[in-house]
Design an enzyme around this catalytic site. Structure first.
Site, mmCIF file in Angstrom:
data_model
loop_
_atom_site.group_PDB
_atom_site.id
_atom_site.type_symbol
_atom_site.label_atom_id
_atom_site.label_comp_id
_atom_site.label_asym_id
_atom_site.label_seq_id
_atom_site.Cartn_x
_atom_site.Cartn_y
_atom_site.Cartn_z
ATOM 1 C CE LYS A 113 -40.378 21.169 2.245
ATOM 2 N NZ LYS A 113 -41.134 22.336 2.144
ATOM 3 C CE LYS A 193 -42.285 19.953 -7.552
ATOM 4 N NZ LYS A 193 -43.371 19.483 -6.703
ATOM 5 C CE LYS A 196 -40.644 30.467 -3.382
ATOM 6 N NZ LYS A 196 -39.275 30.236 -3.048
#
Ligand code: SF4
Length: 330
Positions: A113, A193, A196
């Site tokens: 994050k 993975k 977006k």
């Protein structure tokens, strides 16, 4: 006997892609006949990293459209926006008072994050898992469909439930994770993975057939297959083969694997089989998507009704928690 309850949420961060669909939404759809399902659009989580306020309303609508287009029946599952049920954040504050900062700093997802915020650690970002625990426990959900990378947060949620129960008395269940068979969908770049935030890594749920084909046609395969006549190994073709494992029936897959090992087929031929399967899988989703996008008020009504349906549950849990913490009426 009342059914066990499920909670899960998706952040309104823009594009919905095949990873969201196979890794999360399909699993959510599968659960609606077995559990009482509440599925959120978790907008308060989306604002813990940089975001575009102008785009937020459309992004929230898009997630709702994605849920419905993927086949979620709003009569069987409740769809709601997190900020429409403010009890989530009130419970998060109360949980924050029994949570150690060290524990939050140690959660493995924090590093990832921080890479999205340029290293800026806001109190909101640090407390993100506390809000996630509140999202789940405010409904006393016992099952949480999540990606495997979220397992640490579900374990954290169980710890919060245990801590509350031992401190203030038995109140919350300890929820378990539910993984869909295709919980991790590989990025088209071959690393990590589908995401977006990584350009070129995803197939959007709204990509037309020709775009899906172009993206797959560009995807790297086994590097040994330089020429059409070079044999390869499907296991060294991480993206296309992983998607074949999800999409292609066993018998056809064996035929493709043989063709790959003997150079009996070319990579484009192999990818065409996969592209056709993905395009066929997404066709009904895209048809429903077009209808819903043309009727946004129907979608807004589903969300309004959803929040109204679950808010009494959230209010009852919060009242119970406040009573046990000595914060009830005086
Ligand atoms: S034939 Fe298929 S599995 Fe083999 S390298 Fe090419 S795309 Fe990958």
């Amino acid at each position: 006997m009342s059914r066990e309850r499920v909670f899960s949420g998706i952040q309104p961060t823009g594009i919905l892609h095949l990873g969201n669909y196979l890794g999360a939404i399909k699993g959510m759809v599968e659960l609606v006949d077995r559990y009482e399902c509440i599925y959120g659009i978790v907008d308060y989580h989306a604002i813990t990293v940089p975001y575009d306020p102008q785009a937020m309303p459309a992004n929230k609508l898009n997630v709702a459209i994605g849920y419905l287009a993927a086949g979620l029946d709003p009569q069987k599952a409740t769809l709601m926006v997190q900020s429409d049920v403010p009890e989530h954040t009130e419970l998060a504050w109360l949980f924050g008072c029994i949570t150690s900062v060290n524990k939050l700093e140690d959660l493995p997802t924090l590093k990832d994050k921080l890479s999205q915020t340029g290293g800026f650690l806001s109190a909101g970002l640090l407390n993100y898992p506390v809000l996630q625990a509140a999202d789940i426990l405010i409904y006393k959900a016992t099952v949480v469909p999540v990606g495997r990378d979220q397992e640490a947060h579900i374990e954290f949620t169980r710890e919060v439930a245990r801590k509350f129960n031992t401190t203030y008395g038995e109140t919350f269940p300890e929820p378990v994770s539910y993984y869909t068979p295709a919980a991790v969908v590989p990025s088209l770049t071959g690393e990590g993975k589908m995401s977006k935030s990584i350009p070129g890594s995803y197939i959007a749920l709204t990509d037309p057939p020709e775009v899906i084909w172009e993206k797959l046609a560009r995807t790297l395969t086994d590097p040994a297959r330089v020429r059409r006549s070079d044999p390869g190994e499907p296991e060294k073709c991480p993206v296309i083969w992983t998607l074949h494992l999800i999409y292609t029936p066993e018998e056809k897959r064996q035929e493709l694997a043989r063709g790959c090992r003997t150079a009996g087929i070319g990579c484009l031929e192999c990818k065409r089989v996969l592209a056709d399967a993905i395009i066929a899988d997404l066709a009904p989703v895209q048809e429903r998507w077009r209808h819903l996008a043309a009727h946004p008020d129907e979608v807004r009504e589903v969300l309004r009704e959803g929040a109204a349906r679950v808010r009494p549950i959230a209010q009852a849990t919060l009242a119970e928690v406040k009573e046990k913490m000595g914060l009830g009426k005086i």
